[in-house]
Design a protein around this motif. Structure first.
Motif, PDB file in Angstrom:
ATOM      1  N   ALA A 281       4.478 -45.162  45.509  1.00 50.64           N
ATOM      2  CA  ALA A 281       4.650 -44.490  46.801  1.00 50.64           C
ATOM      3  C   ALA A 281       3.857 -45.035  47.929  1.00 50.64           C
ATOM      4  O   ALA A 281       3.805 -45.028  48.931  1.00 50.64           O
ATOM      5  N   ALA A 282       2.687 -45.645  47.356  1.00 55.44           N
ATOM      6  CA  ALA A 282       1.769 -46.360  48.235  1.00 55.44           C
ATOM      7  C   ALA A 282       2.279 -47.571  48.925  1.00 55.44           C
ATOM      8  O   ALA A 282       2.204 -47.883  50.044  1.00 55.44           O
TER       9      ALA A 282
ATOM     10  N   LEU B 183      -4.242 -48.005  34.077  1.00 49.06           N
ATOM     11  CA  LEU B 183      -3.143 -47.352  34.993  1.00 49.06           C
ATOM     12  C   LEU B 183      -3.619 -47.296  36.364  1.00 49.06           C
ATOM     13  O   LEU B 183      -4.767 -46.993  36.738  1.00 49.06           O
ATOM     14  N   ALA B 184      -2.592 -47.832  37.199  1.00 49.00           N
ATOM     15  CA  ALA B 184      -2.716 -47.814  38.824  1.00 49.00           C
ATOM     16  C   ALA B 184      -2.082 -46.537  39.311  1.00 49.00           C
ATOM     17  O   ALA B 184      -0.902 -46.547  39.589  1.00 49.00           O
ATOM     18  N   VAL B 185      -2.884 -45.420  39.843  1.00 53.55           N
ATOM     19  CA  VAL B 185      -2.458 -44.232  39.956  1.00 53.55           C
ATOM     20  C   VAL B 185      -3.440 -43.734  41.325  1.00 53.55           C
ATOM     21  O   VAL B 185      -4.294 -44.612  41.660  1.00 53.55           O
ATOM     22  N   SER B 186      -2.992 -42.774  42.093  1.00 57.65           N
ATOM     23  CA  SER B 186      -3.695 -42.368  43.118  1.00 57.65           C
ATOM     24  C   SER B 186      -3.841 -40.875  43.367  1.00 57.65           C
ATOM     25  O   SER B 186      -2.888 -40.217  42.632  1.00 57.65           O
TER      26      SER B 186
ATOM     27  N   VAL C 103      -1.106 -50.897  34.434  1.00 57.18           N
ATOM     28  CA  VAL C 103       0.330 -50.509  34.615  1.00 57.18           C
ATOM     29  C   VAL C 103       0.295 -49.794  36.020  1.00 57.18           C
ATOM     30  O   VAL C 103      -0.470 -49.110  36.323  1.00 57.18           O
ATOM     31  N   TYR C 104       1.389 -50.258  36.795  1.00 60.74           N
ATOM     32  CA  TYR C 104       1.304 -50.017  38.264  1.00 60.74           C
ATOM     33  C   TYR C 104       2.356 -48.667  38.313  1.00 60.74           C
ATOM     34  O   TYR C 104       3.566 -48.650  37.917  1.00 60.74           O
TER      35      TYR C 104
ATOM     36  N   ARG D 159      -1.147 -38.099  41.606  1.00 60.43           N
ATOM     37  CA  ARG D 159       0.401 -38.571  41.911  1.00 60.43           C
ATOM     38  C   ARG D 159       0.690 -39.865  40.962  1.00 60.43           C
ATOM     39  O   ARG D 159       0.069 -40.709  41.170  1.00 60.43           O
ATOM     40  N   PHE D 160       1.769 -39.786  40.182  1.00 62.21           N
ATOM     41  CA  PHE D 160       2.217 -40.760  39.627  1.00 62.21           C
ATOM     42  C   PHE D 160       3.465 -41.111  40.299  1.00 62.21           C
ATOM     43  O   PHE D 160       4.614 -40.414  40.440  1.00 62.21           O
TER      44      PHE D 160
END
Length: 386
Positions: A10-11, A318-321, A5-6, A352-353
């Motif tokens: 913000a990236a 999950l794709a988060v940073s 899940v993206y 950051r989500f």
């Protein structure tokens, strides 16, 4: 294999399928592939018309004259052109910026410092906001430019650009604003904001990467010296053959963003509230940045007792940073989080989500469940080990 899940909009944002389809019409022999600067035949005229249509679409989103839009390769180049292009017209000028700007602004100002410019680095409040009083107190008779972002890319906090701009206009100081994270996420209206230069990005607004724009106010006129020299394109401010397909994509993306802005804001605000409410059952969670003065799409959360790197490894679906994509290669704590007063430990506990156009209610629900599960597991392991 199911994709994660993206939640890292913000990236970058995926190109809207409508935009991608339109871009394909400007690449091959059976489309509009000509050089927009070729004025001697129809191929060039068609390409030029497409470029100017895109320029109007971008101008409409920020409510400016299309002649005030200068094409660039992205917000990084726009930041460089704005800051270096203004400073080039002065001898050893003074610049004011903040310590939590994007690297494109920070590194540009650091380089200018090495060339003899004086830079004042403002420290934000604990909520990540720079106040008009801070800027006013930093401005001197030698100040020629203030550069601040409208929306912080890691925190989502919003600076009061209209108020700061009004103060700077009254004191005759030029104002550059990095709006890469603001366009398409909130109202950006240069008719109501005394901004002289404003940086924009294509890929943050569901357009292609590698393209952006710089708004340069015509009245009062702002002098910007070119940083890329060549054929004198873009009224002499930025030379280089224009990538018609990318500009068409950015233009259409900005038009779509304007048409669905209100609906998207309502939807993302609802998703944000649901996500934070679902996580509120966990103790030791804090929101980094302002809870009020912010956009709905970005949430920077700190989880006490949990390393962000461990949490992200656990969140495989999950794709988060843990911060800006431009600094993700380093293990150093986020300079933005350090800038608002967090310790190294607290910064390393933050993630950051960020939500966007293609986020769904199911995505948000799934993400919340995953975070709850992994945080609880990591805390349990830590307690057992201690």
């Amino acid at each position: 294999m199911t994709k994660p899940v993206y939640m890292d909009y913000a990236a970058t944002a995926p190109v809207d399928p409508v935009v991608a389809k339109e871009m394909m019409n400007y690449l091959t022999m059976d489309g509009v592939f000509g050089n927009p600067a070729s004025r001697s035949h129809g191929y060039g005229w068609q390409a030029e018309a497409a470029v100017e249509k895109a320029r109007r679409q971008v101008a409409n989103l920020i409510h400016c004259d299309p002649r005030e839009v200068v094409w660039t390769s992205g917000a990084t180049e726009s930041d460089n052109l704005a800051i270096k292009g203004v400073v080039a017209n002065f001898d050893r000028p003074h610049i004011v910026t903040s310590s939590i700007e994007h690297k494109a602004v920070l590194d540009t100002c650091l380089w200018l410092e090495s060339q003899g410019c004086t830079v004042t680095w403002l420290q934000p409040q604990s909520d990540g906001v720079i106040t008009v009083e801070q800027v006013s107190n930093a401005v001197t008779d030698e100040t020629v430019l203030v550069s601040l972002m409208m929306v912080n890319n890691e925190l989502g906090t919003i600076n009061n650009i209209a108020e700061i701009g009004a103060m700077l206009r009254s004191r005759g100081v030029l104002f550059h604003v990095d709006a890469a994270q603001a366009a398409g996420k909130m109202l950006v209206d240069v008719t109501s904001m005394p901004v002289d230069l404003l940086s924009l990005s294509g890929h943050k607004v569901y357009g292609p990467k590698g393209v952006g724009a710089l708004y340069v106010r015509r009245d009062p006129r702002v002098r910007v010296s070119a940083q890329i020299h060549g054929g004198g394109h873009e009224r002499g401010m930025r030379s280089g053959t224009l990538p018609t397909h990318q500009l068409v994509g950015m233009g259409l993306a900005f038009e779509i963003a304007g048409n669905c802005l209100d609906e998207e804001l309502r939807r993302l605000e609802s998703f944000r509230a649901h996500f934070l409410e679902a996580l509120s059952v966990l103790p030791g969670i804090s929101l980094n940045g302002s809870s009020e003065q912010r956009v709905p799409s970005i949430m920077n959360l700190r989880f006490d007792g949990v390393e962000a790197e461990s949490l992200m490894l656990g969140l495989r679906d999950l794709a988060v940073s843990s911060g800006s994509a431009c600094t993700s290669a380093t293990l150093a704590p986020s300079y933005v989080l350090k800038g608002i007063g967090l310790s190294d430990t607290q910064a390393h506990q933050s993630i950051r989500f960020s939500l966007g156009r293609f986020s769904t209610a199911d995505d948000v629900e799934f993400a919340a469940r995953q975070v709850l599960e992994v945080v609880r597991r990591l805390r349990s392991v830590r307690q057992t080990a201690s």
